[in-house]
Design an enzyme around this catalytic site. Structure first.
Site, PDB file in Angstrom:
ATOM      1  N   LYS A  76       0.795  -1.240   0.000  1.00  7.73           N
ATOM      2  CA  LYS A  76       0.000   0.000   0.000  1.00  7.73           C
ATOM      3  C   LYS A  76       0.825   1.288   0.000  1.00  7.73           C
ATOM      4  CE  LYS A  76      -3.485  -1.160  -0.505  1.00  7.73           C
ATOM      5  NZ  LYS A  76      -3.915  -1.983  -1.711  1.00  7.73           N
ATOM      6  N   THR A  80       1.791  -0.235  -7.130  1.00 14.60           N
ATOM      7  CA  THR A  80       1.186  -0.372  -8.458  1.00 14.60           C
ATOM      8  C   THR A  80       1.497   0.861  -9.308  1.00 14.60           C
ATOM      9  OG1 THR A  80      -0.616  -1.431  -7.232  1.00 14.60           O
ATOM     10  CG2 THR A  80      -0.975  -1.063  -9.579  1.00 14.60           C
ATOM     11  N   HIS A 143       6.857  -7.668  -2.124  1.00  7.67           N
ATOM     12  CA  HIS A 143       6.662  -6.994  -0.834  1.00  7.67           C
ATOM     13  C   HIS A 143       7.548  -7.643   0.242  1.00  7.67           C
ATOM     14  CE1 HIS A 143       3.437  -4.523  -2.266  1.00  7.67           C
ATOM     15  NE2 HIS A 143       2.579  -5.500  -2.431  1.00  7.67           N
ATOM     16  N   LEU A 263      -0.303   8.192 -15.701  1.00 13.96           N
ATOM     17  CA  LEU A 263      -0.134   7.778 -14.298  1.00 13.96           C
ATOM     18  C   LEU A 263      -1.070   8.501 -13.335  1.00 13.96           C
ATOM     19  CD1 LEU A 263       3.797   7.647 -14.139  1.00 13.96           C
ATOM     20  CD2 LEU A 263       2.224   5.689 -14.274  1.00 13.96           C
TER      21      LEU A 263
HETATM   22  S1  PPS Z   1      -0.492  -3.074  -3.159  1.00 13.79           S
HETATM   23  O1  PPS Z   1      -1.736  -3.855  -3.001  1.00 13.79           O
HETATM   24  O2  PPS Z   1       0.363  -3.257  -2.016  1.00 13.79           O
HETATM   25  O3  PPS Z   1       0.213  -3.344  -4.399  1.00 13.79           O
HETATM   26  O4  PPS Z   1      -0.994  -1.562  -3.138  1.00 13.79           O
HETATM   27  P1  PPS Z   1      -0.151  -0.309  -3.649  1.00 13.79           P
HETATM   28  O5  PPS Z   1      -0.250  -0.246  -5.101  1.00 13.79           O
HETATM   29  O6  PPS Z   1       1.188  -0.317  -3.027  1.00 13.79           O
HETATM   30  O7  PPS Z   1      -0.922   0.905  -2.999  1.00 13.79           O
HETATM   31  C1  PPS Z   1      -2.281   1.202  -3.272  1.00 13.79           C
HETATM   32  C2  PPS Z   1      -2.499   2.648  -2.879  1.00 13.79           C
HETATM   33  O8  PPS Z   1      -1.963   3.487  -3.939  1.00 13.79           O
HETATM   34  C3  PPS Z   1      -3.006   4.323  -4.430  1.00 13.79           C
HETATM   35  N1  PPS Z   1      -2.800   4.603  -5.856  1.00 13.79           N
HETATM   36  C4  PPS Z   1      -2.515   5.818  -6.342  1.00 13.79           C
HETATM   37  N2  PPS Z   1      -2.323   7.000  -5.734  1.00 13.79           N
HETATM   38  C5  PPS Z   1      -2.071   8.079  -6.523  1.00 13.79           C
HETATM   39  N3  PPS Z   1      -2.014   8.025  -7.869  1.00 13.79           N
HETATM   40  C6  PPS Z   1      -2.178   6.854  -8.522  1.00 13.79           C
HETATM   41  N4  PPS Z   1      -2.108   6.809  -9.854  1.00 13.79           N
HETATM   42  C7  PPS Z   1      -2.444   5.679  -7.751  1.00 13.79           C
HETATM   43  N5  PPS Z   1      -2.673   4.383  -8.052  1.00 13.79           N
HETATM   44  C8  PPS Z   1      -2.894   3.741  -6.888  1.00 13.79           C
HETATM   45  C9  PPS Z   1      -4.266   3.508  -4.162  1.00 13.79           C
HETATM   46  O9  PPS Z   1      -5.407   4.293  -4.269  1.00 13.79           O
HETATM   47  C10 PPS Z   1      -3.980   2.999  -2.769  1.00 13.79           C
HETATM   48  O10 PPS Z   1      -4.049   4.021  -1.766  1.00 13.79           O
HETATM   49  P2  PPS Z   1      -5.379   4.417  -0.977  1.00 13.79           P
HETATM   50  O11 PPS Z   1      -4.929   5.340   0.108  1.00 13.79           O
HETATM   51  O12 PPS Z   1      -5.984   3.159  -0.447  1.00 13.79           O
HETATM   52  O13 PPS Z   1      -6.247   5.132  -1.965  1.00 13.79           O
END
Ligand code: PPS
Length: 336
Positions: A76, A80, A143, A263
């Site tokens: 999180k 991604t 992870h 992105l």
């Molecule tokens: S995982 O399951 O561990 O792979 O999740 P991860 O990708 O590390 O984290 C998911 C959080 O990243 C947010 N997210 C983004 N934020 C900003 N911009 C973009 N483009 C983006 N894509 C994914 C996603 O919403 C999750 O955070 P939260 O706070 O839950 O919204």
């Protein structure tokens, strides 16, 4: 009452069975799966599933390549988002393929099979094998904490590039809570979740702070450190830095602007190859979700959502852990 836990050696790792820990019992009572329980990998105390044990040897002995790119993070933290940035930079900004082929097919999630309850997901390909069979240059997401990466990385026998992404602890805790609700069926309260997280028991890969520390103190030199908060503040700057690190700083201003657009949070929300909606919907269908229909993996994407969840008292406990992390790593934490 908590039973004394037992330890054993599994492929050189000392393993502690923590299934009988009272907090772990509370976690398990609120989950539909993972009935085989949880372990800690000593001496770092990283939490994993009991089922992960049988994969440890394959993880350690995995053949690494010098031209691999490993994207490493605690869950999180913006993994991604980082994955898509790196894939696009390494693939000539091929947005057509990015919009057609799921990100999970374009790169491997190294240990995914080892942290999945296969009772609910028996169609899954073996993720370690998938990573092994990818053509070079491979981009691999993991992870795992640094101490649990394949031997060849830890011993510097192979020298792949590592990109590590960090996010502030409080937003990670909130985001992980939603993740465990929609993808693991967690039915407990946020307060229980925050308590588990602080105790280093908020699901596999915890404790967060030790995990982050494992990379910052690794002394691995082929590594780039990113933070979610920096990506929110200056995505263009991060794209430029990452393209230099990867040796592909060949893109024009206009192309970088297109990548920034690709992105964007909005684009992630609306693009099926990026938003993991099929995965979320599948968990809902098989009863492995404790969320209303239509819940999203790409959820809020902001800095500071923790203010909507954490009490002052809880928040201070996070701050204390953060202070220690900053002292030992030199990290500067932004979470407002
Ligand atoms: S995982 O399951 O561990 O792979 O999740 P991860 O990708 O590390 O984290 C998911 C959080 O990243 C947010 N997210 C983004 N934020 C900003 N911009 C973009 N483009 C983006 N894509 C994914 C996603 O919403 C999750 O955070 P939260 O706070 O839950 O919204």
């Amino acid at each position: 009452m908590t039973q004394p836990s037992s330890t054993e050696i599994e492929d050189k790792h000392e393993i502690e069975d923590i299934t009988s820990n009272s907090l772990i019992q509370e976690l398990m009572c609120n989950l539909p799966g993972h009935k085989n329980g949880f372990i800690k990998v000593k001496p770092y105390d990283f939490v994993f599933l009991t089922d992960t044990k049988s994969y440890l040897k394959r993880i350690r002995e995995f053949e690494v390549r010098d031209d691999d790119i490993w994207i490493c993070s605690f869950p999180k933290c913006g993994t991604t988002w980082t994955q898509e940035m790196i894939w696009c930079l390494m693939n000539n900004l091929d947005f057509k393929t990015a919009n057609k082929v799921d990100l999970d097919e374009r790169m491997a999630f190294f240990e995914e099979t080892a942290i999945t309850d296969l009772k609910y997901c028996d169609f899954m390909d073996d993720s370690i094998e998938q990573a092994a069979n990818m053509p070079s240059p491979r981009i691999i997401k993991t992870h795992l904490p640094f101490q649990m990466l394949p031997d060849q990385i830890r011993t510097r026998d192979k020298n792949p590039k590592i990109i590590h992404v960090y996010r502030n602890s409080r937003d990670v805790c909130v985001s992980l809570y939603h993740h465990w609700k929609i993808l693991e069926g967690f039915g407990g309260s946020f307060d229980l979740w925050a308590k588990l997280f602080l105790e280093g028991l908020g699901g596999y890969y915890c404790p967060f702070w030790k995990h982050v520390e494992s990379y910052y103190l690794s002394r691995y030199d082929n590594i780039m450190f990113l933070t979610y908060e920096d990506m929110k503040r200056d995505l263009k700057g991060i794209i430029l830095d990452a393209s230099c690190f990867l040796g592909c700083d060949k893109y024009s201003e206009n192309e970088i602007a297109q990548l920034e657009q690709h992105l964007s949070f909005k684009n992630f929300q609306n693009t099926p190859t990026l938003n993991k909606q099929h995965h979320v919907d599948n968990c809902y269908k098989v009863g492995f979700s404790n969320q209303t229909e239509g819940a999203a993996f790409v959820r809020k994407g902001i800095v500071g959502d923790w203010k909507n969840y954490l009490s002052h008292e809880m928040s201070e406990k996070f701050r204390e852990e953060d202070r220690i992390l900053c002292t030992v790593t030199g990290l500067v934490i932004e979470d407002e």
